[in-house]
Write a protein that holds these residues in place. Structure first.
Motif, PDB file in Angstrom:
ATOM      1  N   TRP A 166       2.025  -4.835   4.560  1.00 36.00           N
ATOM      2  CA  TRP A 166       0.873  -4.685   4.729  1.00 36.00           C
ATOM      3  C   TRP A 166       0.407  -3.311   4.659  1.00 36.00           C
ATOM      4  CZ3 TRP A 166      -1.588  -6.186  10.331  1.00 36.00           C
ATOM      5  CH2 TRP A 166      -2.833  -6.151  10.213  1.00 36.00           C
ATOM      6  N   PHE A 167      -0.340  -3.096   3.249  1.00 35.85           N
ATOM      7  CA  PHE A 167      -0.836  -1.658   2.910  1.00 35.85           C
ATOM      8  C   PHE A 167      -2.444  -1.632   3.370  1.00 35.85           C
ATOM      9  CE2 PHE A 167       2.521  -2.494  -0.506  1.00 35.85           C
ATOM     10  CZ  PHE A 167       3.346  -1.594   0.122  1.00 35.85           C
ATOM     11  N   ASP A 168      -2.442  -1.426   4.684  1.00 39.38           N
ATOM     12  CA  ASP A 168      -3.811  -1.537   5.369  1.00 39.38           C
ATOM     13  C   ASP A 168      -4.557  -0.273   5.245  1.00 39.38           C
ATOM     14  OD1 ASP A 168      -5.408  -2.254   7.296  1.00 39.38           O
ATOM     15  OD2 ASP A 168      -4.273  -2.271   8.834  1.00 39.38           O
ATOM     16  N   GLU A 228      -7.566  -7.221  -1.494  1.00 35.73           N
ATOM     17  CA  GLU A 228      -8.785  -7.468  -0.839  1.00 35.73           C
ATOM     18  C   GLU A 228      -9.453  -5.842  -0.872  1.00 35.73           C
ATOM     19  OE1 GLU A 228     -10.849  -9.780   2.942  1.00 35.73           O
ATOM     20  OE2 GLU A 228      -8.647  -9.170   2.978  1.00 35.73           O
ATOM     21  N   ASN A 229     -10.622  -6.147  -1.461  1.00 33.34           N
ATOM     22  CA  ASN A 229     -11.501  -5.000  -1.486  1.00 33.34           C
ATOM     23  C   ASN A 229     -10.760  -3.555  -1.942  1.00 33.34           C
ATOM     24  OD1 ASN A 229     -13.883  -6.218  -0.284  1.00 33.34           O
ATOM     25  ND2 ASN A 229     -12.885  -5.902   1.590  1.00 33.34           N
ATOM     26  N   VAL A 230     -10.005  -3.823  -3.012  1.00 34.61           N
ATOM     27  CA  VAL A 230      -9.311  -2.924  -3.463  1.00 34.61           C
ATOM     28  C   VAL A 230      -9.939  -2.466  -4.903  1.00 34.61           C
ATOM     29  CG1 VAL A 230      -6.989  -1.919  -4.603  1.00 34.61           C
ATOM     30  CG2 VAL A 230      -7.130  -3.420  -2.281  1.00 34.61           C
ATOM     31  N   PHE A 238      -0.958   2.386   7.816  1.00 38.31           N
ATOM     32  CA  PHE A 238      -2.213   2.410   8.020  1.00 38.31           C
ATOM     33  C   PHE A 238      -2.613   3.997   8.583  1.00 38.31           C
ATOM     34  CE2 PHE A 238      -0.847   1.500  12.220  1.00 38.31           C
ATOM     35  CZ  PHE A 238      -1.559   2.406  13.177  1.00 38.31           C
ATOM     36  N   ASN A 239      -3.976   4.166   8.402  1.00 40.36           N
ATOM     37  CA  ASN A 239      -4.556   5.728   8.654  1.00 40.36           C
ATOM     38  C   ASN A 239      -3.498   6.554   7.993  1.00 40.36           C
ATOM     39  OD1 ASN A 239      -6.051   7.749   9.730  1.00 40.36           O
ATOM     40  ND2 ASN A 239      -4.765   7.662  11.528  1.00 40.36           N
ATOM     41  N   HIS A 240      -3.351   6.346   6.628  1.00 41.14           N
ATOM     42  CA  HIS A 240      -2.229   7.435   5.963  1.00 41.14           C
ATOM     43  C   HIS A 240      -2.466   7.244   4.536  1.00 41.14           C
ATOM     44  CE1 HIS A 240       1.412   9.558   5.258  1.00 41.14           C
ATOM     45  NE2 HIS A 240       1.900   8.748   4.298  1.00 41.14           N
ATOM     46  N   ARG A 297      -5.353  -4.036   1.448  1.00 46.25           N
ATOM     47  CA  ARG A 297      -6.814  -4.099   2.070  1.00 46.25           C
ATOM     48  C   ARG A 297      -7.295  -2.616   1.793  1.00 46.25           C
ATOM     49  NH1 ARG A 297      -9.935  -2.376   5.757  1.00 46.25           N
ATOM     50  NH2 ARG A 297      -8.120  -1.024   6.449  1.00 46.25           N
ATOM     51  N   ALA A 298      -8.407  -2.708   1.166  1.00 46.29           N
ATOM     52  CA  ALA A 298      -9.317  -1.514   1.040  1.00 46.29           C
ATOM     53  C   ALA A 298      -8.342  -0.218   0.823  1.00 46.29           C
ATOM     54  CB  ALA A 298     -10.160  -1.410   2.507  1.00 46.29           C
TER      55      ALA A 298
END
Length: 463
Positions: free
Chosen positions: A348-350, A396-398, A318-320, A373-374
């Motif tokens: 999990w590609f968050d 999801e949302n991709v 995340f954040n990356h 996700r996104a």
């Protein structure tokens, strides 16, 4: 690793489980004054009707061996059809596995691993019960060959005396079954056990971590607390790097370069200044599992330059931005083609922006049961004639779930099946992908979000 101890009684242990059969043994001497001994770990990594994949590790407990052949016999009609890490032939029930060019020398306490595919046609697939190494039986310790005394020196005059040197057995080290939860490409090519049952070292600062990672020999390295460092720390072969609860590496990354059999689990990486984990230069049998990555400079997990047999599982990013690169350059096909076989599952590609993963040359690359996700850039890109199977994922949302080609890289091949889309389109597919050689359990795609968010990342396993 235990030091052989002199005893009057030979100790022999045989332990069997459904996952692994470990045998070791007292080896009769084949040359004067050469101590001999070995241990064998045999396991069925996966099994399906009519076939199975086996993994074998042989450990030399005696004096160094240059060139080896391991033999065993099957009792239920099993037939070996293919091997890697060894050359295997079969005559009747007996299988002979001979070293290949890179693993023929076994130092004392050195190991070689190989794998194979085989068929079975009976109602059961029993493990073999005995092995020989270079035609000498294995049962779990070492012995030093003896030289008979000259006639008349002991016992009845004029008859050979008793041996001058008694056997020197050793307690067999504990068995090392395949790690729980390992699935995918890292189960192939002899399997991935990391440090196995080797002694554990706990480190809590950069100097100790650097030294432990770079040491020769098998080891289990536990990381405690937060370690701040810079650059890339070299990880040598046969290592398990395992984070204690809350273990965090800040500012640097781990570099597996040309080594093999490495496990990295349960660590949090943040603010790295190069890559968090870099696997390169034909490194093989690597398992990267249950880690958390955020806010780094370049790749979270980059795999390149002919590396092979890698599983990347249950990680959270995340954040990356640049997440997971597979194959670093369009110009490196000579080294990469036929390699770069990687499994990505339950990650999990968050919100990670791109390269989830970006693939060159590898075929088949298996991307299954991940939660996207996104992702602002894209999910999966197959380029430069790669073959990627995108299976059972939750998007999801991709806006761009998967596609062929990326930037200046030409298209690869991509097969998509059984994926679940929420406010996300199905992506671009084309061509065919090589078959997956291992067994795996595919979760229903609509359940993947809840499964992955409950289990991915550091701190989600008991260590």
């Amino acid at each position: 690793m235990r030091t052989p101890q002199r005893r009057m009684t030979l100790l022999a242990t045989t332990a069997a489980t459904t996952a692994a059969l470990v045998t070791g043994g007292l080896l009769t001497a084949v040359s004067a004054q050469a101590a001999a001994g070995c241990r064998v770990a045999y396991s069925v990594a996966s099994q399906w009707p009519g076939g199975f994949t086996g993994n074998v590790t042989v450990t030399n407990l005696g004096d160094p061996v240059s060139g080896w052949t391991l033999r065993w016999s099957y009792g239920a009609g099993q037939q070996v059809s293919q091997a890697w890490g060894a050359t295997a032939t079969q005559s009747g029930a007996q299988v002979s596995a001979t070293n290949v060019d890179y693993n023929g020398t076994l130092a004392t306490n050195g190991s070689a691993s190989f794998g194979f595919n085989a068929s079975w046609n009976s109602s059961s697939n029993p493990d073999p019960t005995s092995f020989t190494l270079n035609n000498v039986a294995c049962t779990g310790g070492t012995t030093t060959p003896t030289t008979p005394s000259t006639p008349g020196t002991s016992g009845t005059p004029g008859t050979p005396g008793t041996p001058t040197t008694p056997p020197i057995p050793s307690d067999p080290p504990p068995s090392v079954p395949p790690p729980t939860g390992l699935v995918g490409w890292a189960t192939q090519n002899g399997g991935t056990t990391g440090g196995g049952g080797a002694p554990t070292t706990t480190v809590s600062n950069a100097s100790a971590l650097t030294s432990a990672l770079n040491a020769s020999g098998a080891a289990v390295i536990r990381v405690s607390g937060t370690i701040s460092c810079s650059g890339m720390l070299r990880v040598r072969s046969n290592k398990t790097v395992l984070g204690n609860s809350g273990a965090t590496i800040v500012g640097c990354g781990l570099n597996v370069s040309g080594d093999r059999n490495v496990i990295i689990r349960n660590l949090t990486f943040r603010d790295w200044n190069d890559d968090a984990i870099n696997v390169q230069e034909s490194a093989t049998n690597i398992w990267i599992d249950h880690n958390t990555f955020s806010n780094g400079y370049d790749g979270a997990v980059d795999i390149k330059r002919g590396s092979d047999f890698v599983t990347v599982s249950w990680n959270r990013v995340f954040n990356h931005d640049k997440t997971m690169l597979l194959g670093h350059s369009d110009d490196n096909g000579a080294q990469d083609t036929g390699h770069l076989r990687v499994t990505y599952h339950h990650n999990w590609f968050d919100g990670s922006r791109q390269r989830n993963p970006r693939v060159r040359f590898g075929n088949p690359v298996h991307v299954y049961n991940n939660y996207y996700r996104a992702n602002g850039g894209y999910g999966v890109a197959s380029t430069e004639n790669a073959g990627v199977l995108v299976e059972g994922n939750y998007f999801e949302n991709v806006n761009d779930t998967y596609h062929l080609g990326e930037a200046d890289s030409g298209p690869g091949r991509l097969v998509a099946r059984n994926n679940h889309f929420v406010n996300s389109p199905a992506g671009q597919t084309g061509g065919s992908v090589a078959s997956i050689p291992y067994s795996y359990q595919l979760d229903t795609a609509s359940n993947v979000k809840s499964i992955v968010t409950a289990g991915a990342g550091a701190g989600r396993i008991t260590v």
